[in-house]
Design a protein around this motif. Structure first.
Motif, mmCIF file in Angstrom:
data_model
loop_
_atom_site.group_PDB
_atom_site.id
_atom_site.type_symbol
_atom_site.label_atom_id
_atom_site.label_comp_id
_atom_site.label_asym_id
_atom_site.label_seq_id
_atom_site.Cartn_x
_atom_site.Cartn_y
_atom_site.Cartn_z
ATOM 1 N N CYS A 19 0.817 -1.216 0.000
ATOM 2 C CA CYS A 19 0.000 0.000 0.000
ATOM 3 C C CYS A 19 0.847 1.260 0.000
ATOM 4 C CB CYS A 19 -0.916 0.010 1.222
ATOM 5 S SG CYS A 19 -2.073 -1.370 1.292
ATOM 6 N N GLY A 20 2.111 1.162 0.411
ATOM 7 C CA GLY A 20 2.955 2.337 0.546
ATOM 8 C C GLY A 20 3.908 2.518 -0.613
ATOM 9 N N SER A 33 3.994 4.260 4.697
ATOM 10 C CA SER A 33 2.613 3.849 4.477
ATOM 11 C C SER A 33 1.710 4.649 5.401
ATOM 12 C CB SER A 33 2.457 2.347 4.749
ATOM 13 O OG SER A 33 1.171 1.885 4.399
ATOM 14 N N ASP A 61 1.876 -1.819 6.564
ATOM 15 C CA ASP A 61 0.592 -1.414 5.993
ATOM 16 C C ASP A 61 -0.553 -1.637 6.978
ATOM 17 O OD1 ASP A 61 1.835 -0.698 3.620
ATOM 18 O OD2 ASP A 61 1.374 -2.589 2.608
#
Length: 243
Positions: A19-20, A33, A61
């Motif tokens: 996600c980051g 993140s 995350d």
């Protein structure tokens, strides 16, 4: 800390479901993140495999999803261990107690970004850096050690910041007997809040090097992440209107 056991189950190549992203923070490449507009941050200090380990980033995350800006800095400067690494030689150039001096500029950079509360968690090798931070009262607000290596009883006696210690029942580097000594030392320091837990059946590295096909390992890894989130929330989200 011998090579074969510590390098058991090395990280696999990332599947790209992170996600980051990687950014420069205080001159260090860092996996970040979460929302940088938040006022609370969490620094994760990797094990010997470095900041690129996929399950470490997955852990980051998950912590970020709980409402934190999470930073995983490359404190190994592009030289993580591999399954072929001779750790006794490698650690000469990567002494964990010296790593704290690389973490402090990251913390200062986060404070300049407006982060008013910061926690830090370290895994294995990285736990030593975090415990060094926890010996100073004004650097971080809360700390956590997961399957720590290199951490001594004297280190724990010197802690000034609230600390969680998560160990594995089968961990040869921080066995239950040692974790119990850590807990006894913390019990003797009523001014330092603490949380100690030993996860049944878990070996060294289980929190971020678990076997996806082992339901018990996956469950304990998920539980450890939630325990860290819950522990940090007591100190980073307390009386904080931004959250």
């Amino acid at each position: 800390m011998s090579g074969p056991e510590c390098c058991k189950n090395p990280p696999v190549v990332s599947s790209g479901d992170q996600c980051g992203q990687v950014e420069q923070i205080a001159s260090l490449s860092s996996y970040v993140s979460g929302n940088s507009d938040l006022k609370t941050a969490v620094i994760l200090v990797s094990d010997v495999y470095g900041y690129g380990a996929p399950k470490l980033r997955k852990f980051a995350d998950k912590v970020a999803s709980a409402g934190y800006y999470v930073v995983v800095p490359d404190l190994l400067h592009g030289d993580p261990a591999t399954s072929e690494t001779n750790l006794q030689d490698w650690v000469v150039n990567h002494r964990p107690e010296q790593t704290v001096e690389y973490v402090k500029p990251v913390i200062q950079a986060l404070k300049k970004k407006g982060m008013s509360k910061i926690g830090a968690a370290g895994f294995c090798w990285g736990a030593k850096a975090v415990v060094e931070l926890a010996k100073e009262a004004d650097i971080i607000q809360v700390s956590a050690l997961l399957h720590p290596s290199f951490v001594t009883l004297d280190d724990i006696k010197g802690v000034k910041v609230s600390i969680a210690i998560l160990g594995g029942e089968l961990d040869i580097y921080s066995p239950p007997a040692l974790i119990n000594e850590f807990e006894a030392a913390l019990d003797a320091k009523p001014e330092v809040d603490h949380f100690v837990k030993i996860y049944p059946g878990m070996s060294h590295g289980w929190a971020i090097r678990y076997n996806d096909d082992d339901a018990a390992e996956v469950k304990c890894a998920e539980e450890a992440c939630q325990d860290v989130v819950d522990w940090f929330s007591r100190y980073l989200k307390r009386n904080h209107s931004a959250l």
